[in-house]
Design a protein around this motif. Structure first.
Motif, PDB file in Angstrom:
ATOM      1  N   SER A   1     -11.894   1.670  29.002  1.00  0.00           N
ATOM      2  CA  SER A   1     -12.706   1.118  27.915  1.00  0.00           C
ATOM      3  C   SER A   1     -13.627   2.197  27.360  1.00  0.00           C
ATOM      4  O   SER A   1     -13.834   3.252  27.977  1.00  0.00           O
ATOM      5  CB  SER A   1     -13.532  -0.058  28.426  1.00  0.00           C
ATOM      6  N   HIS A   2     -14.206   1.904  26.194  1.00  0.00           N
ATOM      7  CA  HIS A   2     -15.118   2.853  25.542  1.00  0.00           C
ATOM      8  C   HIS A   2     -16.275   3.229  26.479  1.00  0.00           C
ATOM      9  O   HIS A   2     -16.624   4.405  26.617  1.00  0.00           O
ATOM     10  CB  HIS A   2     -15.655   2.222  24.254  1.00  0.00           C
ATOM     11  N   SER A   3     -16.850   2.229  27.130  1.00  0.00           N
ATOM     12  CA  SER A   3     -17.999   2.495  28.004  1.00  0.00           C
ATOM     13  C   SER A   3     -17.600   3.308  29.233  1.00  0.00           C
ATOM     14  O   SER A   3     -18.334   4.209  29.656  1.00  0.00           O
ATOM     15  CB  SER A   3     -18.647   1.171  28.443  1.00  0.00           C
ATOM     16  N   HIS A   4     -16.403   3.000  29.812  1.00  0.00           N
ATOM     17  CA  HIS A   4     -15.931   3.760  30.966  1.00  0.00           C
ATOM     18  C   HIS A   4     -15.679   5.221  30.604  1.00  0.00           C
ATOM     19  O   HIS A   4     -16.043   6.140  31.346  1.00  0.00           O
ATOM     20  CB  HIS A   4     -14.641   3.135  31.518  1.00  0.00           C
ATOM     21  N   LEU A   5     -15.032   5.429  29.447  1.00  0.00           N
ATOM     22  CA  LEU A   5     -14.760   6.799  29.006  1.00  0.00           C
ATOM     23  C   LEU A   5     -16.063   7.544  28.726  1.00  0.00           C
ATOM     24  O   LEU A   5     -16.181   8.735  29.025  1.00  0.00           O
ATOM     25  CB  LEU A   5     -13.881   6.783  27.745  1.00  0.00           C
ATOM     26  N   GLY A   6     -17.026   6.821  28.162  1.00  0.00           N
ATOM     27  CA  GLY A   6     -18.326   7.439  27.901  1.00  0.00           C
ATOM     28  C   GLY A   6     -19.011   7.895  29.181  1.00  0.00           C
ATOM     29  O   GLY A   6     -19.594   8.981  29.243  1.00  0.00           O
ATOM     30  N   MET A   7     -18.929   7.084  30.214  1.00  0.00           N
ATOM     31  CA  MET A   7     -19.514   7.446  31.505  1.00  0.00           C
ATOM     32  C   MET A   7     -18.847   8.688  32.092  1.00  0.00           C
ATOM     33  O   MET A   7     -19.504   9.529  32.717  1.00  0.00           O
ATOM     34  CB  MET A   7     -19.402   6.280  32.494  1.00  0.00           C
ATOM     35  N   LEU A   8     -17.529   8.823  31.867  1.00  0.00           N
ATOM     36  CA  LEU A   8     -16.818  10.005  32.355  1.00  0.00           C
ATOM     37  C   LEU A   8     -17.203  11.256  31.565  1.00  0.00           C
ATOM     38  O   LEU A   8     -17.404  12.330  32.139  1.00  0.00           O
ATOM     39  CB  LEU A   8     -15.304   9.789  32.248  1.00  0.00           C
TER      40      LEU A   8
END
Length: 300
Positions: free
Chosen positions: A270-277
């Motif tokens: 998801s957008h938020s997961h990718l952002g955290m990475l």
């Protein structure tokens, strides 16, 4: 296995019922056509789902596997023979093509391999997980000479990212949930479709000029849109695309490669997961500073 089909019409005013009719789908056989090359481990998982849903529950299914190449062919034959001996299931066809994988070509060949007249076809990939309810949706939303069905699939993200806080991802059956962080509705995908053989042959099947990844599905979808049949497009809860690593080949055209990379990115998390990475280092630096500040205040 009997449904009431209600047609509603809503103009700029009250809802109007146009007609109501009973639909019997008990005799509708579905020919599930799967193009395949190598990926035998994924085929093992697919056949487990097929055994549970099609053989034990639905029981009105024919399976057509179109296999490309020789490597892995004996394993696929062995898997099918194993299912036959365990479940006494003989309604399958294995077509072997000693050529490079081409999904559209495989589905064209699979559709023409059926020699028993009219049949409802479900074009399916080996990494698709479906339920018995979906098969009934397939029957209800396709009608020869009238309707073709293009369900929107729920595509699961990379379980290694989604379940990063666990030692190992849960079994596939437990990953099949419709949540924002577990997957997304693949509204730009047109690969999974239910349509009758006569409609598919009349419209000319897949365009064999399209080479490599993607494109052939959209061409067929657009042909139906510009034709006389009704195209039904809707999200379906009982249809999942399981995550697998994508490889975008160098020989793809720039447009195909862009589509492939875009699909690869959207499938990962998801957008938020990718952002955290992406901001992992920044987050870790902040946590270190916070920890240092807390320790300093404690000592002071």
């Amino acid at each position: 296995m009997e449904y009431r089909h209600v047609t509603l019409f809503r103009p700029f005013g009250p809802l109007m019922k146009v007609k109501s009719e009973m639909i019997d789908i008990t005799r509708s056989i579905i020919n599930i056509i799967v193009p395949l090359a190598e990926r035998t481990e994924a085929f093992v998982q697919f056949m487990q789902n097929f055994r549970d849903v099609c053989i034990h529950q639905d029981k009105k299914i024919h399976l057509t596997v179109v296999y490309f190449g020789k490597e892995g062919l004996s394993k696929v034959k062995s898997i099918l023979e194993s299912v036959t001996s365990e479940s006494d299931f003989h309604n399958y066809t294995l077509v072997s093509l000693n050529e490079e994988f081409n999904r559209g070509r495989g589905l064209n060949v699979g559709a023409r391999a059926w020699d028993k007249g009219e049949v409802l076809m479900f074009f399916c990939d080996v990494d698709i997980y479906f339920s018995a309810e979906f098969l009934n949706s397939c029957r209800l939303n396709a009608e020869p000479g009238k309707k073709v069905f293009y369900p929107v699939v729920f595509s699961l993200y990379n379980p290694a990212i989604v379940y990063a806080n666990q030692e190992v991802p849960p079994p596939v059956e437990q990953q099949l949930v419709h949540k924002k962080d577990s997957g997304f509705w693949r509204d730009f995908g047109f690969g999974m479709t239910c349509q009758y053989r006569s409609d598919f042959l009349t419209i000319g099947g897949f365009d064999m000029e399209v080479k490599g990844w993607g494109g052939e599905d959209v061409h067929l979808y657009r042909k139906y849109l510009h034709g006389d049949l009704i195209v039904i497009r809707t999200p379906v809860p009982g249809l999942f695309h399981l995550w697998h690593e994508k490889r975008c080949a160098d020989e793809l055209t720039p447009e195909q490669y862009r589509m492939c990379i875009q699909s690869k990115a959207m499938n990962e998390a998801s957008h938020s997961h990718l952002g955290m990475l992406v901001f992992r280092e920044e987050i870790e630096t902040h946590l270190h500073k916070q920890a240092y500040r807390t320790n300093s205040e404690a000592v002071g």
